[in-house]
Design a protein around this motif. Structure first.
Motif, PDB file in Angstrom:
ATOM      1  N   TYR A 175     -10.155   2.806  -9.294  1.00 15.03           N
ATOM      2  CA  TYR A 175     -10.791   1.775  -9.775  1.00 15.03           C
ATOM      3  C   TYR A 175     -10.307   0.558  -8.820  1.00 15.03           C
ATOM      4  O   TYR A 175      -9.087   0.840  -8.317  1.00 15.03           O
ATOM      5  CB  TYR A 175     -10.694   1.540 -11.044  1.00 15.03           C
ATOM      6  CG  TYR A 175      -9.319   1.013 -11.548  1.00 15.03           C
ATOM      7  CD1 TYR A 175      -8.883  -0.196 -11.505  1.00 15.03           C
ATOM      8  CD2 TYR A 175      -8.371   2.095 -11.965  1.00 15.03           C
ATOM      9  CE1 TYR A 175      -7.431  -0.463 -11.895  1.00 15.03           C
ATOM     10  CE2 TYR A 175      -7.181   1.754 -12.397  1.00 15.03           C
ATOM     11  CZ  TYR A 175      -6.711   0.577 -12.445  1.00 15.03           C
ATOM     12  OH  TYR A 175      -5.183   0.140 -12.616  1.00 15.03           O
ATOM     13  N   TRP A 176     -10.997  -0.453  -8.988  1.00 14.62           N
ATOM     14  CA  TRP A 176     -10.652  -1.723  -8.105  1.00 14.62           C
ATOM     15  C   TRP A 176     -10.662  -2.758  -9.467  1.00 14.62           C
ATOM     16  O   TRP A 176     -11.714  -2.529 -10.192  1.00 14.62           O
ATOM     17  CB  TRP A 176     -11.739  -1.895  -7.307  1.00 14.62           C
ATOM     18  CG  TRP A 176     -11.445  -1.715  -5.648  1.00 14.62           C
ATOM     19  CD1 TRP A 176     -12.188  -0.596  -5.024  1.00 14.62           C
ATOM     20  CD2 TRP A 176     -10.513  -1.878  -4.620  1.00 14.62           C
ATOM     21  NE1 TRP A 176     -11.636  -0.399  -3.847  1.00 14.62           N
ATOM     22  CE2 TRP A 176     -10.593  -1.015  -3.734  1.00 14.62           C
ATOM     23  CE3 TRP A 176      -9.556  -2.997  -4.624  1.00 14.62           C
ATOM     24  CZ2 TRP A 176      -9.977  -1.231  -2.667  1.00 14.62           C
ATOM     25  CZ3 TRP A 176      -8.928  -3.021  -3.557  1.00 14.62           C
ATOM     26  CH2 TRP A 176      -9.076  -2.287  -2.409  1.00 14.62           C
ATOM     27  N   THR A 193      -2.657   3.836  -3.739  1.00 13.17           N
ATOM     28  CA  THR A 193      -2.582   2.519  -4.601  1.00 13.17           C
ATOM     29  C   THR A 193      -2.437   1.267  -3.576  1.00 13.17           C
ATOM     30  O   THR A 193      -1.754   1.512  -2.611  1.00 13.17           O
ATOM     31  CB  THR A 193      -1.311   2.724  -5.613  1.00 13.17           C
ATOM     32  OG1 THR A 193      -0.129   2.638  -4.826  1.00 13.17           O
ATOM     33  CG2 THR A 193      -1.380   3.648  -6.562  1.00 13.17           C
ATOM     34  N   ASN A 201      -2.269  -2.984  -3.703  1.00 13.40           N
ATOM     35  CA  ASN A 201      -1.951  -4.301  -4.545  1.00 13.40           C
ATOM     36  C   ASN A 201      -2.065  -5.500  -3.461  1.00 13.40           C
ATOM     37  O   ASN A 201      -1.496  -5.336  -2.354  1.00 13.40           O
ATOM     38  CB  ASN A 201      -0.778  -4.406  -5.454  1.00 13.40           C
ATOM     39  CG  ASN A 201       0.356  -4.495  -4.617  1.00 13.40           C
ATOM     40  OD1 ASN A 201       1.037  -3.132  -4.047  1.00 13.40           O
ATOM     41  ND2 ASN A 201       0.966  -5.590  -4.442  1.00 13.40           N
ATOM     42  N   ARG A 244     -14.967  -4.725 -14.362  1.00 13.11           N
ATOM     43  CA  ARG A 244     -15.002  -3.400 -14.176  1.00 13.11           C
ATOM     44  C   ARG A 244     -14.487  -2.656 -15.527  1.00 13.11           C
ATOM     45  O   ARG A 244     -13.716  -3.019 -16.001  1.00 13.11           O
ATOM     46  CB  ARG A 244     -14.290  -3.014 -12.926  1.00 13.11           C
ATOM     47  CG  ARG A 244     -14.916  -3.486 -11.697  1.00 13.11           C
ATOM     48  CD  ARG A 244     -16.080  -2.700 -11.060  1.00 13.11           C
ATOM     49  NE  ARG A 244     -16.611  -3.260  -9.960  1.00 13.11           N
ATOM     50  CZ  ARG A 244     -16.120  -2.986  -8.761  1.00 13.11           C
ATOM     51  NH1 ARG A 244     -14.948  -2.240  -8.566  1.00 13.11           N
ATOM     52  NH2 ARG A 244     -16.690  -3.375  -7.378  1.00 13.11           N
ATOM     53  N   GLY A 293      -5.809  -8.467  -6.216  1.00 15.05           N
ATOM     54  CA  GLY A 293      -6.420  -7.353  -7.008  1.00 15.05           C
ATOM     55  C   GLY A 293      -5.711  -6.138  -6.814  1.00 15.05           C
ATOM     56  O   GLY A 293      -4.655  -6.032  -5.867  1.00 15.05           O
ATOM     57  N   ASN A 294      -6.057  -5.031  -7.468  1.00 14.14           N
ATOM     58  CA  ASN A 294      -5.313  -3.856  -7.467  1.00 14.14           C
ATOM     59  C   ASN A 294      -6.192  -2.680  -7.013  1.00 14.14           C
ATOM     60  O   ASN A 294      -7.593  -2.496  -7.672  1.00 14.14           O
ATOM     61  CB  ASN A 294      -4.729  -3.295  -8.746  1.00 14.14           C
ATOM     62  CG  ASN A 294      -3.599  -4.325  -8.859  1.00 14.14           C
ATOM     63  OD1 ASN A 294      -3.873  -5.384  -9.462  1.00 14.14           O
ATOM     64  ND2 ASN A 294      -2.444  -4.236  -8.537  1.00 14.14           N
ATOM     65  N   TYR A 295      -6.128  -1.704  -6.305  1.00 17.03           N
ATOM     66  CA  TYR A 295      -6.955  -0.162  -6.302  1.00 17.03           C
ATOM     67  C   TYR A 295      -5.833   0.815  -6.750  1.00 17.03           C
ATOM     68  O   TYR A 295      -4.675   0.929  -6.363  1.00 17.03           O
ATOM     69  CB  TYR A 295      -7.279   0.003  -4.868  1.00 17.03           C
ATOM     70  CG  TYR A 295      -7.831   1.309  -4.686  1.00 17.03           C
ATOM     71  CD1 TYR A 295      -9.082   1.605  -5.208  1.00 17.03           C
ATOM     72  CD2 TYR A 295      -7.386   2.253  -3.979  1.00 17.03           C
ATOM     73  CE1 TYR A 295      -9.595   2.928  -5.135  1.00 17.03           C
ATOM     74  CE2 TYR A 295      -7.890   3.483  -4.093  1.00 17.03           C
ATOM     75  CZ  TYR A 295      -9.359   3.890  -4.434  1.00 17.03           C
ATOM     76  OH  TYR A 295      -9.406   5.009  -4.203  1.00 17.03           O
ATOM     77  N   TYR A 321       0.705  -1.077  -0.034  1.00 17.75           N
ATOM     78  CA  TYR A 321      -0.004   0.013   0.044  1.00 17.75           C
ATOM     79  C   TYR A 321       1.011   1.141  -0.099  1.00 17.75           C
ATOM     80  O   TYR A 321       1.978   1.179   0.763  1.00 17.75           O
ATOM     81  CB  TYR A 321      -0.912   0.078   1.367  1.00 17.75           C
ATOM     82  CG  TYR A 321      -1.618   1.513   1.354  1.00 17.75           C
ATOM     83  CD1 TYR A 321      -2.659   1.711   0.694  1.00 17.75           C
ATOM     84  CD2 TYR A 321      -1.071   2.369   2.255  1.00 17.75           C
ATOM     85  CE1 TYR A 321      -3.424   2.821   0.965  1.00 17.75           C
ATOM     86  CE2 TYR A 321      -1.855   3.398   2.408  1.00 17.75           C
ATOM     87  CZ  TYR A 321      -2.976   3.770   1.959  1.00 17.75           C
ATOM     88  OH  TYR A 321      -3.576   4.946   1.877  1.00 17.75           O
ATOM     89  N   PHE A 381      -9.981  -7.139  -9.696  1.00 14.52           N
ATOM     90  CA  PHE A 381      -9.625  -8.418  -8.952  1.00 14.52           C
ATOM     91  C   PHE A 381      -9.386  -9.498 -10.192  1.00 14.52           C
ATOM     92  O   PHE A 381      -9.992  -9.614 -11.175  1.00 14.52           O
ATOM     93  CB  PHE A 381     -10.759  -8.797  -8.216  1.00 14.52           C
ATOM     94  CG  PHE A 381     -11.402  -7.698  -7.088  1.00 14.52           C
ATOM     95  CD1 PHE A 381     -10.620  -7.658  -5.983  1.00 14.52           C
ATOM     96  CD2 PHE A 381     -12.338  -6.944  -7.498  1.00 14.52           C
ATOM     97  CE1 PHE A 381     -10.935  -6.761  -4.950  1.00 14.52           C
ATOM     98  CE2 PHE A 381     -12.615  -5.927  -6.443  1.00 14.52           C
ATOM     99  CZ  PHE A 381     -11.882  -5.929  -5.368  1.00 14.52           C
TER     100      PHE A 381
END
Length: 871
Positions: A817-818, A758, A760, A844, A777-779, A730, A820
């Protein structure tokens, strides 16, 4: 008396661990040590640790990594094993880690080792009679623990084989994320871009007009020119494939000392696979949705030995890949790669490797969708605004490298690398444009204060919907999209020499680890650019990608750029006992660039040149409360010359470099017998005298901006029993413009392509019936497109720019965005394994790669099914 008692306990420990009929335990402390070791063996699911002698001696079977360990001269006296292992680290330059409960090592004795021999053989002799063995984890870390029977690494710690760094990752005062090969395999990764999604603080960006390929920011600053391969800059404009990666290392924070120009936010290093002395064939065969087809083959073959006993080995990696992009029309990627390498002298004091990487690409490229005012245009996610039969991106990259390593003795190792790289590219790409406007303000602004809306725009520079067919349209059904053609034919090349010496010595009672380096060479770029007229526009909602291209091509510019550069540096780490390390370094760079450009419209040849001579500095200290943790402070500088990306103009040729300073404080800890590593850092980077180009005159550039990024990041890496793996991070980034001459309204605004947050995560876990499942996933938080013109008009009165009055403004930004992903794999037998991956599970829709003039959407939901094999 006391000495005799310790020796007796140690002997009892050795006999107990060795087992068999050679003896039993002596004394209660011996039983306690034995119980501790047995408990560790039962309680830990750590797979086997074995290694060792060439003759298959007492401590295990010979394994291939031994041949790659350096040959050193050892003179380690008999005594405690702890002291012996410490002396071994100093003599070999390798790192020793323990996979034993705390305190277990105390009491063990060693008979010592003397002579010139491979480091693996020396460590084997040190461990004789202890019942302990070791294994190689990465390329420079040896893990000592209980004897076992297989070479499977399960520790979280990975290593970094770059010669610029002498310490273990836990003791290196810098935020470093290593994405190992096993993570790439689990995630089904095929590109550098997807690999970097596992690193916090990185944000991907879309390709630019003059330079295609991988583009990104690290900790808020562009890093397109900070990508390296095996420690040497890899500056070609191409999309990198992961088929020849051993691992990818991201060094965030100050790196100017080790890598030279740039490296404001950090650098990325691609570590290539190299030959070993074991025989194997591995690879993957994958099929997926969107017509995905991919095959990789990794072949390694020992070829015998040289007269001096050194091993010779050959390795070949081959890749073929063809795929469309989920959720995107027309776009297609085709890649082919081959990477042979030949190694000599494995297991000796002199080792050499020659390697060649060829990567070819033939794509229908994607510059995505246009902006509409301050947001992504409300078009279909799949809309393609280019020309199916006229857009292309062709690259044919060749990278040839020769590396020689020589160990003079236990104190001095030399390394020399020579590289020639050639990066040809030929491209015609359509960039969709509706309105990419911004306007300036000449009104003053206070530090950190954004101007009020009434002062933001000069109405004479305002653009509305930028298309000639219908300049005042507001209905998306009637808006036309300009198809801007980006056409470049270019060859970039690089001839580079890099030499270094790694020294380990003592001054008094202070151990020193020093790196001396010198490097230099020539980089060249020769782009020819064209312009088009008469290109038919597209409708925003229903573009016709099959429309026949009818533009008229004309020569724009022919440019020749050559940059001669060189750098000399040293970095010294002083070990003040076992608990404190102090590091200091300095580098001096010379960078001379000359450019000649012919412009067709004026029929003029313009010559520009620039010489920069600049030092960089670094200072750090590390406190190690235990051998499993450290706390550090790091300070470093770097610089960005005007011709950093091999491009000059009349105004930039007179500008000195931008200057950067970074402060970082952090900590790193290993837990659960090094199965889990946790790291955290807080940092601040300031760029002084950032370059700014006048929006009213592109020929005017000044050093008049200051920028700042401060924040923090944490990461967790784990390799635990039952196939429980974790890689997570993070980052929080607070970026802003703190001074600006041409764009006072930007003061206080965030920097371009810098999300505040960010995140992951990737976790795998063993399931029933030998299945292993993974989920991650990623944000990525919202990002703005530009730091110099952050605001655009979103509403106004009037019908032309001349009489327009702005009534509302907005940031030109994309939402966060997210995304997964998941995977599952299961072995069929010892040779074959089935694997399935699903990407963007929730399908998404998001913008993956922003640019001030266009936006590239992320891929929709897709699946990949494959077979992994090994022989």
């Amino acid at each position: 008396m006391k000495k005799t008692k310790l020796r007796t306990i140690a002997e009892g420990n050795k006999k107990a661990v060795a087992g068999g009929s050679r003896g039993g335990f002596t004394g209660s402390r011996g039983w306690l040590a034995a119980g501790t070791l047995v408990a560790a063996a039962i309680g830990s699911s750590t797979p086997a640790m074995a290694f060792v002698t060439k003759d298959g001696g007492k401590t295990g079977q010979a394994l291939s990594p031994e041949a790659n360990l350096p040959v050193k001269r050892f003179s380690i006296a008999a005594g405690t094993l702890e002291d012996g292992l410490h002396a071994f680290q100093v003599a070999s330059g390798l790192t020793i880690k323990q996979s034993l409960p705390a305190g277990t090592m105390a009491g063990f004795q060693t008979q010592g080792v003397t002579g010139l021999m491979p480091s693996g053989e020396a460590l084997t002799k040190l461990l004789e009679g202890t019942g302990l063995s070791f294994r190689l984890d990465g390329t420079s870390t040896l893990v000592v623990g209980l004897r076992a029977s297989a070479d499977v690494s399960v520790t979280a710690q990975t290593t970094m084989p770059l010669s610029q760094f002498t310490e273990a990752l836990t003791d290196t005062p810098q935020s470093i994320t290593v994405v190992p090969q096993y993570i790439m395999k689990e995630q089904g990764i095929s590109t550098l871009r997807d690999t970097l999604r596992n690193v916090p603080g990185i944000s991907l960006a879309a390709g630019e007009g003059g330079a295609q390929g991988d583009s990104l920011t690290i900790r808020g600053f562009t890093a397109r020119n900070d990508i390296f391969m095996d420690g040497i800059r890899d500056f070609g404009s191409y999309y990198r494939d992961s088929f020849n990666y051993e691992q990818v290392e991201v060094l965030e924070g100050p790196a100017g000392i080790e890598f030279g120009r740039g490296s404001t936010g950090g650098v990325i290093n691609q570590e290539s696979k190299r030959p070993t002395d074991s025989k194997f064939v591995t690879g993957t065969l994958q099929l997926g949705t969107d017509l995905t087809r991919r095959i990789t083959v990794d072949v390694n073959r020992p070829l015998g030995h040289l007269p001096n006993g050194g091993g010779v080995a050959f390795r070949m990696n081959v890749m073929g890949d063809e795929a469309n992009i989920a959720g995107r029309d027309v776009v297609e990627n085709k890649r082919f790669g081959v990477a042979p390498s030949l190694a000599f002298g494995l297991g000796t004091t002199t080792r050499a490797t020659v390697s060649w990487v060829h990567l070819g690409e033939n794509d229908i490229p994607d510059y995505g969708i246009p902006w509409l005012l301050n947001k992504p245009a409300a078009s279909k996610r799949s809309a393609y605004y280019g020309f199916r039969h006229s857009n292309f991106l062709n690259t044919h990259d060749d990278i040839l490298t020769a590396k020689i390593e020589h160990d003079l003795d236990e104190h001095v190792s030399l390394r020399s690398v020579t590289r020639f790289a050639n990066y040809p590219r030929n491209t015609q790409i359509t960039e969709p444009q509706v309105c990419s406007n911004g306007a300036i303000s000449t009104a003053p602004a206070t530090y950190g204060q954004i101007l009020a809306p009434t002062n933001i725009f000069n109405s004479a520079l305002l653009c509305s919907y930028n298309n000639a067919a219908n300049p005042t349209a507001t209905d998306p059904a009637t808006i036309m999209v300009n198809r801007n053609q980006i056409t470049v034919k270019s060859v970039e090349s690089d001839l580079w020499q890099q030499d270094s010496a790694i020294l380990h010595f003592n001054i008094g009672h202070v151990a020193q680890s020093m790196v001396l380096g010198i490097e230099g060479g020539r980089e060249m770029s020769n782009p020819t650019r064209f312009t088009f007229t008469g290109v038919p526009p597209a409708t925003l909602l229903n573009p016709n990608e099959d429309l026949v291209f009818s533009g008229t091509k004309a020569l724009n510019t022919i440019t020749h750029v050559a940059a001669d550069s060189g750098g000399v540096y040293f970095v010294d780490t002083m070990h003040l006992g076992r608990y404190i390390d102090v590091t200091g370094g300095i580098r001096y760079d010379y960078f001379y660039t000359q450019q000649r450009q012919y412009t067709a419209s004026t029929t003029q040849n313009v010559f520009a040149s620039r010489t920069d001579k600049k030092p960089s500095y670094r200072a750090a200290f590390v406190v190690k409360p235990t051998q499993h943790g450290s706390v550090y402070f790091d300070y470093g500088t770097s610089f960005n010359p005007s011709a950093e990306s091999l491009s000059l103009s009349a105004s930039t040729s007179v500008l000195p470099p931008e200057e950067n300073e970074t402060y970082e404080v952090g900590t790193k800890w290993d837990f659960l017998q090094e199965h889990l590593t946790v790291a955290g850092a807080a940092f601040r980077t300031v760029k002084d005298n950032a370059r700014e180009t006048s929006p009213s005159n592109a020929l005017v550039t000044v050093l008049a901006g200051n920028q700042e990024v401060k924040g923090m990041q944490v990461s967790v890496t784990g390799r635990m029993p039952h196939d429980f793996n974790i890689l997570s991070g993070y980052a929080y980034l607070d970026s802003k413009v703190i001074a600006s001459q041409f764009f006072p309204n930007a003061i206080g605004a965030p920097l371009a392509n810098v999300p505040k947050q960010t995140f992951n995560a990737w976790l795998t876990r063993g399931l029933l019936y030998r299945f292993v499942g993974g989920l991650g996933g990623n944000y990525v938080a919202s990002r703005t497109a530009s730091s110099t013109i952050p605001y655009v008009a979103t509403a106004w009165t009037g019908t032309t720019p001349a009489n327009a009055v702005v009534t509302a403004i907005g940031l030109k930004q994309v939402p966060g965005y997210w995304a997964f992903n998941a995977e599952v794999h299961r072995p069929i037998n010892e040779r074959f394994e089935l694997q399935a991956n699903v990407y963007n599970l929730l399908n998404r829709a998001f913008i993956d790669e922003p640019h001030p003039s266009h936006l590239v959407p992320g891929a929709g939901r897709s699946a990949l099914f494959g077979v992994n094999y090994k022989f």
